[in-house]
Scaffold this motif. Sequence first.
Motif, short mmCIF file in Angstrom:
data_model
loop_
_atom_site.label_atom_id
_atom_site.label_comp_id
_atom_site.label_asym_id
_atom_site.label_seq_id
_atom_site.Cartn_x
_atom_site.Cartn_y
_atom_site.Cartn_z
N GLY A 1 -30.89 -19.75 -5.40
CA GLY A 1 -31.46 -18.92 -4.34
C GLY A 1 -31.99 -19.78 -3.22
N SER A 2 -32.70 -19.16 -2.28
CA SER A 2 -33.21 -19.87 -1.11
C SER A 2 -34.25 -20.91 -1.48
CB SER A 2 -33.82 -18.86 -0.12
OG SER A 2 -34.87 -18.15 -0.74
N VAL A 3 -34.89 -20.76 -2.65
CA VAL A 3 -35.87 -21.74 -3.08
C VAL A 3 -35.26 -22.66 -4.13
CG1 VAL A 3 -37.87 -20.32 -2.56
CG2 VAL A 3 -36.78 -20.10 -4.78
N ARG A 4 -33.95 -22.80 -4.13
CA ARG A 4 -33.22 -23.66 -5.08
C ARG A 4 -33.56 -23.31 -6.51
NH1 ARG A 4 -30.06 -27.27 -3.70
NH2 ARG A 4 -30.28 -28.39 -5.67
N GLY A 5 -33.44 -22.05 -6.82
CA GLY A 5 -33.72 -21.62 -8.18
C GLY A 5 -32.59 -20.79 -8.74
N PHE A 6 -32.52 -20.70 -10.06
CA PHE A 6 -31.54 -19.85 -10.71
C PHE A 6 -31.77 -18.39 -10.32
CE2 PHE A 6 -31.17 -23.15 -14.15
CZ PHE A 6 -29.81 -23.38 -13.98
N LEU A 7 -30.69 -17.67 -10.12
CA LEU A 7 -30.74 -16.22 -9.98
C LEU A 7 -30.14 -15.67 -11.26
CD1 LEU A 7 -29.44 -15.94 -6.29
CD2 LEU A 7 -31.80 -16.02 -7.09
N ILE A 8 -30.95 -15.61 -12.32
CA ILE A 8 -30.37 -15.36 -13.63
C ILE A 8 -30.21 -13.88 -13.96
CG2 ILE A 8 -31.19 -17.54 -14.55
CD1 ILE A 8 -33.36 -16.06 -16.01
N GLY A 9 -30.90 -13.01 -13.25
CA GLY A 9 -30.72 -11.59 -13.49
C GLY A 9 -31.38 -11.13 -14.76
N SER A 10 -31.40 -9.81 -14.95
CA SER A 10 -32.11 -9.24 -16.08
C SER A 10 -31.44 -9.56 -17.41
CB SER A 10 -32.22 -7.72 -15.91
OG SER A 10 -30.93 -7.13 -15.84
N VAL A 11 -30.10 -9.63 -17.43
CA VAL A 11 -29.41 -9.93 -18.69
C VAL A 11 -29.79 -11.32 -19.19
CG1 VAL A 11 -27.17 -10.36 -19.75
CG2 VAL A 11 -27.48 -8.38 -18.28
N GLY A 12 -29.67 -12.31 -18.31
CA GLY A 12 -30.01 -13.67 -18.71
C GLY A 12 -31.44 -13.80 -19.18
N GLN A 13 -32.37 -13.16 -18.47
CA GLN A 13 -33.77 -13.25 -18.84
C GLN A 13 -34.04 -12.61 -20.19
OE1 GLN A 13 -36.84 -12.95 -15.68
NE2 GLN A 13 -35.16 -12.24 -14.39
N GLU A 14 -33.45 -11.46 -20.44
CA GLU A 14 -33.66 -10.79 -21.73
C GLU A 14 -33.07 -11.58 -22.88
OE1 GLU A 14 -33.19 -6.46 -22.06
OE2 GLU A 14 -32.81 -6.45 -19.89
N VAL A 15 -31.89 -12.15 -22.66
CA VAL A 15 -31.25 -12.93 -23.71
C VAL A 15 -32.05 -14.18 -24.03
CG1 VAL A 15 -29.20 -14.29 -24.29
CG2 VAL A 15 -28.94 -12.03 -23.27
N ILE A 16 -32.50 -14.88 -23.00
CA ILE A 16 -33.30 -16.09 -23.21
C ILE A 16 -34.58 -15.76 -23.97
CG2 ILE A 16 -34.75 -17.78 -22.00
CD1 ILE A 16 -32.53 -17.79 -19.82
N ALA A 17 -35.19 -14.63 -23.65
CA ALA A 17 -36.46 -14.26 -24.27
C ALA A 17 -36.33 -13.79 -25.70
CB ALA A 17 -37.13 -13.17 -23.43
N GLU A 18 -35.13 -13.36 -26.11
CA GLU A 18 -34.99 -12.73 -27.42
C GLU A 18 -34.08 -13.47 -28.39
OE1 GLU A 18 -36.56 -10.08 -28.43
OE2 GLU A 18 -37.43 -9.30 -26.58
N ALA A 19 -33.25 -14.38 -27.91
CA ALA A 19 -32.22 -14.99 -28.76
C ALA A 19 -32.82 -15.79 -29.91
CB ALA A 19 -31.31 -15.89 -27.92
N ALA A 20 -32.17 -15.71 -31.06
CA ALA A 20 -32.62 -16.42 -32.26
C ALA A 20 -32.15 -17.87 -32.26
CB ALA A 20 -32.11 -15.71 -33.51
N ARG A 21 -31.18 -18.22 -31.43
CA ARG A 21 -30.62 -19.56 -31.38
C ARG A 21 -30.79 -20.13 -29.98
NH1 ARG A 21 -29.68 -22.19 -35.75
NH2 ARG A 21 -27.91 -23.27 -34.80
N PRO A 22 -30.59 -21.45 -29.80
CA PRO A 22 -30.71 -22.03 -28.46
C PRO A 22 -29.76 -21.37 -27.46
CG PRO A 22 -30.70 -23.76 -30.12
CD PRO A 22 -30.35 -22.48 -30.83
N VAL A 23 -30.24 -21.20 -26.24
CA VAL A 23 -29.44 -20.64 -25.15
C VAL A 23 -29.39 -21.67 -24.03
CG1 VAL A 23 -29.22 -18.80 -23.45
CG2 VAL A 23 -30.12 -18.29 -25.72
N VAL A 24 -28.20 -21.96 -23.53
CA VAL A 24 -28.03 -22.87 -22.41
C VAL A 24 -27.63 -22.07 -21.19
CG1 VAL A 24 -26.77 -24.85 -21.49
CG2 VAL A 24 -27.39 -24.79 -23.91
N LEU A 25 -28.39 -22.24 -20.12
CA LEU A 25 -28.13 -21.54 -18.87
C LEU A 25 -27.43 -22.50 -17.90
CD1 LEU A 25 -28.75 -18.93 -17.20
CD2 LEU A 25 -30.79 -20.11 -16.40
N VAL A 26 -26.27 -22.09 -17.40
CA VAL A 26 -25.46 -22.93 -16.52
C VAL A 26 -25.22 -22.18 -15.21
CG1 VAL A 26 -23.28 -24.17 -16.25
CG2 VAL A 26 -24.31 -23.95 -18.52
#
Length: 282
Positions: free
Chosen positions: A111-136
């Motif tokens: 984004g404009s502040v050089r950050g990930f635009l991960i969206g609601s799906v990515g955020q929910e998965v990261i917050a709930e997953a039982a195994r490591p999640v890699v965001l690319v």
Amino acid sequence: MSRPVTVGVDGSEGSVAAVDWAADEAALRGEGLRLVYATRWAEHQLGAMKVSHDDRAGAAEGVLAETERRVGSRQPGLALTADEVEDAPVSVLLAAAAEAELLVVGSHGLGSVRGFLIGSVGQEVIAEAARPVVLVRPGSEKDGPAPGRNAPGKVVLGLDVNEAKDELLHFAFDFAGRHAVPLEIVHTWHDSFVHHAGAAAKQERAAALADAVRPFRERFPATEVAEVSAPGRAAEHLIDAASDARLVVVGRRRAARGAHIGSVTHAVIHHAPCPVAVVPHS
């Protein structure tokens, strides 16, 4: 039992970047790669708009076929499976993560502040997953190697010595060792801590970090390790260290649910310019 590297596929630019990263990682590990497509991606993205079963199936078939061709070209001979699952993306990815060595998901870039635009799906998965999640994100390895070859860079691990969890340390050491790159472990504290407690407190924090890391240094003797113990905000140190990193590793308590992934992890996944691994721990 061997677990695959699993990647969420939806045909987006972020998904393509995630597939490339996941294919290279699976090849390096000698594991299979699993592609997972949630047939209700379109409904999620379009809100209340309904999409017919035939349209969902057609979209899934096209995206998976193109992705399989891409993986075959990038990593010939890689064991590959592709699954189309009739459900919403968060449910599909969480179920897939539970059966994976790690789950890889894409972001929508910076984004404009050089950050990930991960969206609601990515955020929910990261917050709930039982195994490591890699965001690319797209472009996070634009200066990287040819397919199947290691890129330069280091692995950066954010570590709280008061909660030095084995899951975090093992993941970071193992990843750095597999890729034959250095590991930088960052521990921070508030400036006021040293101001009130004195220089001895700074030495104590450095010693505590060394004590937490020592068993893993012994377990992974070939890995070059740098320990950074410094005052300041953890997220700022990690984001700065990520500028020349291959991967940043941060943690998330398994007991935390929903948006409660921790302020440091939240900042890093939104602002680090390289792939980020979020490792759940007890």
